[in-house]
Design a protein around this motif. Sequence first.
Motif, PDB file in Angstrom:
ATOM      1  N   TRP A   1      58.601   9.483-118.089  1.00 20.56           N
ATOM      2  CA  TRP A   1      57.508  10.012-117.275  1.00 20.56           C
ATOM      3  C   TRP A   1      56.739   8.859-116.627  1.00 20.56           C
ATOM      4  N   TYR A   2      56.393   9.082-115.382  1.00 21.56           N
ATOM      5  CA  TYR A   2      55.542   8.164-114.637  1.00 21.56           C
ATOM      6  C   TYR A   2      54.378   8.986-114.082  1.00 21.56           C
ATOM      7  N   ARG A   3      53.350   8.319-113.657  1.00 21.43           N
ATOM      8  CA  ARG A   3      52.231   9.032-113.040  1.00 21.43           C
ATOM      9  C   ARG A   3      51.644   8.207-111.900  1.00 21.43           C
ATOM     10  N   GLN A   4      51.020   8.918-110.981  1.00 24.01           N
ATOM     11  CA  GLN A   4      50.388   8.262-109.847  1.00 24.01           C
ATOM     12  C   GLN A   4      49.053   8.935-109.576  1.00 24.01           C
ATOM     13  N   ALA A   5      47.999   8.162-109.749  1.00 27.41           N
ATOM     14  CA  ALA A   5      46.660   8.647-109.460  1.00 27.41           C
ATOM     15  C   ALA A   5      46.327   8.361-107.992  1.00 27.41           C
ATOM     16  N   PRO A   6      45.372   9.088-107.418  1.00 31.24           N
ATOM     17  CA  PRO A   6      45.014   8.863-106.016  1.00 31.24           C
ATOM     18  C   PRO A   6      44.611   7.408-105.759  1.00 31.24           C
ATOM     19  N   GLY A   7      45.215   6.807-104.749  1.00 29.99           N
ATOM     20  CA  GLY A   7      44.887   5.446-104.381  1.00 29.99           C
ATOM     21  C   GLY A   7      45.479   4.378-105.272  1.00 29.99           C
TER      22      GLY A   7
ATOM     23  N   GLN B   1      49.071   2.814-107.557  1.00 24.70           N
ATOM     24  CA  GLN B   1      50.527   2.780-107.602  1.00 24.70           C
ATOM     25  C   GLN B   1      51.047   3.638-108.743  1.00 24.70           C
ATOM     26  N   ARG B   2      52.279   4.079-108.579  1.00 25.20           N
ATOM     27  CA  ARG B   2      52.926   4.830-109.645  1.00 25.20           C
ATOM     28  C   ARG B   2      53.115   3.910-110.849  1.00 25.20           C
ATOM     29  N   GLU B   3      52.853   4.429-112.040  1.00 25.85           N
ATOM     30  CA  GLU B   3      52.962   3.611-113.240  1.00 25.85           C
ATOM     31  C   GLU B   3      53.744   4.343-114.317  1.00 25.85           C
ATOM     32  N   LEU B   4      54.350   3.543-115.183  1.00 27.08           N
ATOM     33  CA  LEU B   4      55.087   4.095-116.299  1.00 27.08           C
ATOM     34  C   LEU B   4      54.130   4.696-117.319  1.00 27.08           C
ATOM     35  N   VAL B   5      54.507   5.861-117.845  1.00 26.81           N
ATOM     36  CA  VAL B   5      53.753   6.478-118.932  1.00 26.81           C
ATOM     37  C   VAL B   5      54.531   6.349-120.241  1.00 26.81           C
ATOM     38  N   ALA B   6      55.781   6.820-120.232  1.00 24.08           N
ATOM     39  CA  ALA B   6      56.588   6.793-121.449  1.00 24.08           C
ATOM     40  C   ALA B   6      58.062   6.910-121.098  1.00 24.08           C
ATOM     41  N   LEU B   7      58.894   6.278-121.924  1.00 24.73           N
ATOM     42  CA  LEU B   7      60.340   6.319-121.762  1.00 24.73           C
ATOM     43  C   LEU B   7      60.997   6.686-123.076  1.00 24.73           C
ATOM     44  N   ILE B   8      62.150   7.331-122.989  1.00 22.99           N
ATOM     45  CA  ILE B   8      62.964   7.572-124.176  1.00 22.99           C
ATOM     46  C   ILE B   8      64.422   7.337-123.797  1.00 22.99           C
ATOM     47  N   SER B   9      65.129   6.616-124.642  1.00 26.27           N
ATOM     48  CA  SER B   9      66.519   6.279-124.345  1.00 26.27           C
ATOM     49  C   SER B   9      67.468   7.302-124.961  1.00 26.27           C
ATOM     50  N   ASP B  10      68.743   7.157-124.620  1.00 22.35           N
ATOM     51  CA  ASP B  10      69.737   8.052-125.220  1.00 22.35           C
ATOM     52  C   ASP B  10      69.894   7.782-126.710  1.00 22.35           C
ATOM     53  N   GLY B  11      69.392   6.641-127.156  1.00 26.36           N
ATOM     54  CA  GLY B  11      69.358   6.325-128.583  1.00 26.36           C
ATOM     55  C   GLY B  11      68.042   6.700-129.240  1.00 26.36           C
ATOM     56  N   TYR B  12      67.178   7.385-128.491  1.00 23.77           N
ATOM     57  CA  TYR B  12      65.890   7.902-128.977  1.00 23.77           C
ATOM     58  C   TYR B  12      64.840   6.806-129.165  1.00 23.77           C
TER      59      TYR B  12
ATOM     60  N   PRO C   1      39.645  11.651-118.536  1.00 17.33           N
ATOM     61  CA  PRO C   1      39.631  11.811-117.084  1.00 17.33           C
ATOM     62  C   PRO C   1      40.569  10.834-116.368  1.00 17.33           C
ATOM     63  N   GLU C   2      40.733   9.653-116.917  1.00 11.84           N
ATOM     64  CA  GLU C   2      41.619   8.678-116.285  1.00 11.84           C
ATOM     65  C   GLU C   2      43.101   9.021-116.424  1.00 11.84           C
ATOM     66  N   ASP C   3      43.420  10.070-117.160  1.00 18.32           N
ATOM     67  CA  ASP C   3      44.802  10.561-117.207  1.00 18.32           C
ATOM     68  C   ASP C   3      45.127  11.453-116.002  1.00 18.32           C
ATOM     69  N   THR C   4      44.124  11.760-115.212  1.00 17.03           N
ATOM     70  CA  THR C   4      44.335  12.589-114.030  1.00 17.03           C
ATOM     71  C   THR C   4      45.286  11.905-113.054  1.00 17.03           C
ATOM     72  N   ALA C   5      46.364  12.607-112.711  1.00 15.57           N
ATOM     73  CA  ALA C   5      47.386  12.045-111.820  1.00 15.57           C
ATOM     74  C   ALA C   5      48.456  13.096-111.562  1.00 15.57           C
ATOM     75  N   VAL C   6      49.342  12.776-110.650  1.00 20.44           N
ATOM     76  CA  VAL C   6      50.578  13.539-110.515  1.00 20.44           C
ATOM     77  C   VAL C   6      51.603  12.877-111.433  1.00 20.44           C
ATOM     78  N   TYR C   7      52.192  13.675-112.294  1.00 22.96           N
ATOM     79  CA  TYR C   7      53.157  13.170-113.262  1.00 22.96           C
ATOM     80  C   TYR C   7      54.573  13.491-112.785  1.00 22.96           C
ATOM     81  N   TYR C   8      55.423  12.471-112.809  1.00 20.98           N
ATOM     82  CA  TYR C   8      56.804  12.593-112.362  1.00 20.98           C
ATOM     83  C   TYR C   8      57.746  12.285-113.525  1.00 20.98           C
ATOM     84  N   CYS C   9      58.786  13.091-113.657  1.00 22.54           N
ATOM     85  CA  CYS C   9      59.826  12.724-114.599  1.00 22.54           C
ATOM     86  C   CYS C   9      60.914  11.983-113.836  1.00 22.54           C
ATOM     87  N   CYS C  10      61.593  11.105-114.554  1.00 22.51           N
ATOM     88  CA  CYS C  10      62.635  10.274-113.960  1.00 22.51           C
ATOM     89  C   CYS C  10      63.749  10.091-114.970  1.00 22.51           C
TER      90      CYS C  10
END
Length: 114
Positions: free
Chosen positions: A35-41, A43-54, A86-95
């Motif tokens: 998951w990544y997120r992008q708040a207004p104004g 850059q998109r930033e990493l939130v969390a990753l999980i690998s195929d090995g968990y 409140p600072e968690d406010t953003a559009v969240y994207y999965c990748c």
Amino acid sequence: VQLQASGGGLVQPGGSLRLSCEASGAISHFNLMGWYRQAPGKQRELVALISDGYSTTYADSVKGRFTISRGNVKNTIYLEMNAMKPEDTAVYYCCFSASGMPYWGQGTQVTVSS
């Protein structure tokens, strides 16, 4: 490959939300999902990753509050968000990534406000 993200919405500070993302299409195995997120104004930033090995990776700003997991349905991930701010406010994207190629979902809005 299509990624469908869902679960966003409005939540009060201190509240919780759960995001879901499911991939469909020709690729059956992804080595990295997240998951990544992008708040207004900002850059998109990493939130969390999980690998195929968990193995999991979290941004410092969400450690201890957010949990990424993989679902029983193949190629599905979740993001459990607790103690939201409140600072968690953003559009969240999965990748999802396969052989170094990233595939992005359409984004889901998360708003933390009283």
